[in-house]
Design a protein around this motif. Structure first.
Motif, mmCIF file in Angstrom:
data_model
loop_
_atom_site.group_PDB
_atom_site.id
_atom_site.type_symbol
_atom_site.label_atom_id
_atom_site.label_comp_id
_atom_site.label_asym_id
_atom_site.label_seq_id
_atom_site.Cartn_x
_atom_site.Cartn_y
_atom_site.Cartn_z
ATOM 1 N N PRO A 1 0.799 -1.223 0.000
ATOM 2 C CA PRO A 1 0.000 0.000 0.000
ATOM 3 C C PRO A 1 0.835 1.278 0.000
ATOM 4 C CG PRO A 1 -0.805 -1.526 1.676
ATOM 5 C CD PRO A 1 0.478 -2.074 1.147
ATOM 6 N N ALA A 2 1.955 1.289 0.703
ATOM 7 C CA ALA A 2 2.763 2.505 0.791
ATOM 8 C C ALA A 2 3.408 2.857 -0.544
ATOM 9 C CB ALA A 2 3.841 2.333 1.851
ATOM 10 N N ALA A 3 3.590 1.876 -1.410
ATOM 11 C CA ALA A 3 4.254 2.119 -2.685
ATOM 12 C C ALA A 3 3.274 2.348 -3.827
ATOM 13 C CB ALA A 3 5.156 0.940 -3.030
ATOM 14 N N ARG A 4 2.012 2.279 -3.547
ATOM 15 C CA ARG A 4 1.012 2.354 -4.612
ATOM 16 C C ARG A 4 1.133 3.629 -5.456
ATOM 17 N NH1 ARG A 4 -4.918 0.978 -3.210
ATOM 18 N NH2 ARG A 4 -4.400 -0.973 -4.185
ATOM 19 N N TYR A 5 1.344 4.766 -4.814
ATOM 20 C CA TYR A 5 1.363 6.030 -5.549
ATOM 21 C C TYR A 5 2.755 6.639 -5.656
ATOM 22 C CZ TYR A 5 -3.611 5.474 -4.936
ATOM 23 O OH TYR A 5 -4.881 4.965 -4.953
ATOM 24 N N GLU A 6 3.767 5.881 -5.332
ATOM 25 C CA GLU A 6 5.135 6.376 -5.438
ATOM 26 C C GLU A 6 5.600 6.335 -6.895
ATOM 27 O OE1 GLU A 6 7.171 7.738 -3.106
ATOM 28 O OE2 GLU A 6 5.403 7.655 -1.824
ATOM 29 N N LEU A 7 6.577 7.169 -7.189
ATOM 30 C CA LEU A 7 7.174 7.167 -8.522
ATOM 31 C C LEU A 7 8.101 5.966 -8.655
ATOM 32 C CD1 LEU A 7 8.078 10.936 -8.816
ATOM 33 C CD2 LEU A 7 6.197 9.745 -9.929
ATOM 34 N N PRO A 8 8.253 5.445 -9.862
ATOM 35 C CA PRO A 8 9.191 4.336 -10.037
ATOM 36 C C PRO A 8 10.616 4.771 -9.706
ATOM 37 C CG PRO A 8 8.130 4.933 -12.123
ATOM 38 C CD PRO A 8 7.606 5.851 -11.072
ATOM 39 N N GLY A 9 11.493 3.817 -9.462
ATOM 40 C CA GLY A 9 12.882 4.111 -9.111
ATOM 41 C C GLY A 9 13.590 4.927 -10.178
ATOM 42 N N LEU A 10 13.330 4.644 -11.429
ATOM 43 C CA LEU A 10 13.928 5.406 -12.517
ATOM 44 C C LEU A 10 12.892 6.401 -13.016
ATOM 45 C CD1 LEU A 10 15.630 2.504 -14.475
ATOM 46 C CD2 LEU A 10 16.690 4.106 -12.905
ATOM 47 N N HIS A 11 13.108 7.642 -12.684
ATOM 48 C CA HIS A 11 12.142 8.680 -13.026
ATOM 49 C C HIS A 11 12.867 9.825 -13.713
ATOM 50 C CE1 HIS A 11 8.716 11.330 -12.734
ATOM 51 N NE2 HIS A 11 9.486 12.229 -12.154
ATOM 52 N N PHE A 12 12.388 10.222 -14.860
ATOM 53 C CA PHE A 12 12.966 11.334 -15.597
ATOM 54 C C PHE A 12 12.158 12.580 -15.307
ATOM 55 C CE2 PHE A 12 12.830 14.029 -19.426
ATOM 56 C CZ PHE A 12 14.149 14.445 -19.419
ATOM 57 N N ASP A 13 12.818 13.607 -14.807
ATOM 58 C CA ASP A 13 12.179 14.887 -14.557
ATOM 59 C C ASP A 13 12.689 15.867 -15.603
ATOM 60 O OD1 ASP A 13 10.980 17.150 -13.637
ATOM 61 O OD2 ASP A 13 11.998 17.175 -11.695
ATOM 62 N N PRO A 14 11.828 16.302 -16.529
ATOM 63 C CA PRO A 14 12.280 17.180 -17.606
ATOM 64 C C PRO A 14 12.548 18.616 -17.164
ATOM 65 C CG PRO A 14 9.925 16.844 -17.779
ATOM 66 C CD PRO A 14 10.413 15.962 -16.669
ATOM 67 N N THR A 15 12.241 18.964 -15.919
ATOM 68 C CA THR A 15 12.492 20.310 -15.426
ATOM 69 C C THR A 15 13.989 20.481 -15.183
ATOM 70 O OG1 THR A 15 10.358 20.230 -14.308
ATOM 71 C CG2 THR A 15 11.878 21.986 -13.654
ATOM 72 N N PRO A 16 14.599 21.440 -15.852
ATOM 73 C CA PRO A 16 16.049 21.612 -15.654
ATOM 74 C C PRO A 16 16.357 22.163 -14.253
ATOM 75 C CG PRO A 16 15.200 23.347 -17.066
ATOM 76 C CD PRO A 16 14.061 22.394 -16.802
ATOM 77 N N THR A 17 17.419 21.682 -13.693
ATOM 78 C CA THR A 17 17.885 22.212 -12.414
ATOM 79 C C THR A 17 19.290 22.774 -12.615
ATOM 80 O OG1 THR A 17 18.724 20.045 -11.788
ATOM 81 C CG2 THR A 17 16.522 20.597 -11.028
ATOM 82 N N TYR A 18 19.541 23.874 -11.983
ATOM 83 C CA TYR A 18 20.823 24.546 -12.151
ATOM 84 C C TYR A 18 21.567 24.530 -10.830
ATOM 85 C CZ TYR A 18 18.676 26.062 -16.459
ATOM 86 O OH TYR A 18 18.069 26.081 -17.669
ATOM 87 N N ALA A 19 22.824 24.187 -10.900
ATOM 88 C CA ALA A 19 23.672 24.181 -9.715
ATOM 89 C C ALA A 19 24.487 25.455 -9.683
ATOM 90 C CB ALA A 19 24.580 22.959 -9.737
ATOM 91 N N GLU A 20 24.633 25.993 -8.496
ATOM 92 C CA GLU A 20 25.473 27.171 -8.320
ATOM 93 C C GLU A 20 26.930 26.729 -8.335
ATOM 94 O OE1 GLU A 20 24.619 30.400 -8.082
ATOM 95 O OE2 GLU A 20 22.529 29.838 -8.402
ATOM 96 N N TRP A 21 27.738 27.281 -9.198
ATOM 97 C CA TRP A 21 29.160 26.958 -9.288
ATOM 98 C C TRP A 21 29.969 28.090 -8.704
ATOM 99 C CZ3 TRP A 21 30.754 22.253 -10.963
ATOM 100 C CH2 TRP A 21 29.817 21.465 -11.621
#
Length: 82
Positions: free
Chosen positions: A61-81
């Motif tokens: 039940p706890a995993a029913r609505y979780e995302l799969p282990g391999l999940h692609f998020d198309p939102t770009p994230t930027y790291a501060e360098w």
């Protein structure tokens, strides 16, 4: 909707549920996926095993609505360098 053939009708009358071959053929037809008789035979042979695996996935039940282990998020994230 597909027509019920004699084998499917007899199976449903004796067991109350269609057999694996009927289910596999119906699912392939509903999805519009062509398959050879050899491929259908392999799918029928493995149907109970795959169905069991799917039921195990839904049994947590706890995993029913979780995302799969391999999940692609198309939102770009930027790291501060620096």
């Amino acid at each position: 909707m597909t027509q019920t053939n004699r084998h499917e009708t007899e199976t449903m009358m004796t067991t109350g549920a269609p057999d694996n071959e009927v289910l596999v053929r119906a699912q392939l037809a509903a999805a519009g996926i062509p398959a050879s008789e050899e491929e259908i035979g392999l799918m029928v042979a493995g149907y109970d095993r795959v169905k069991g695996m799917i039921e195990l996935l839904h049994a947590v039940p706890a995993a029913r609505y979780e995302l799969p282990g391999l999940h692609f998020d198309p939102t770009p994230t930027y790291a501060e360098w620096g």
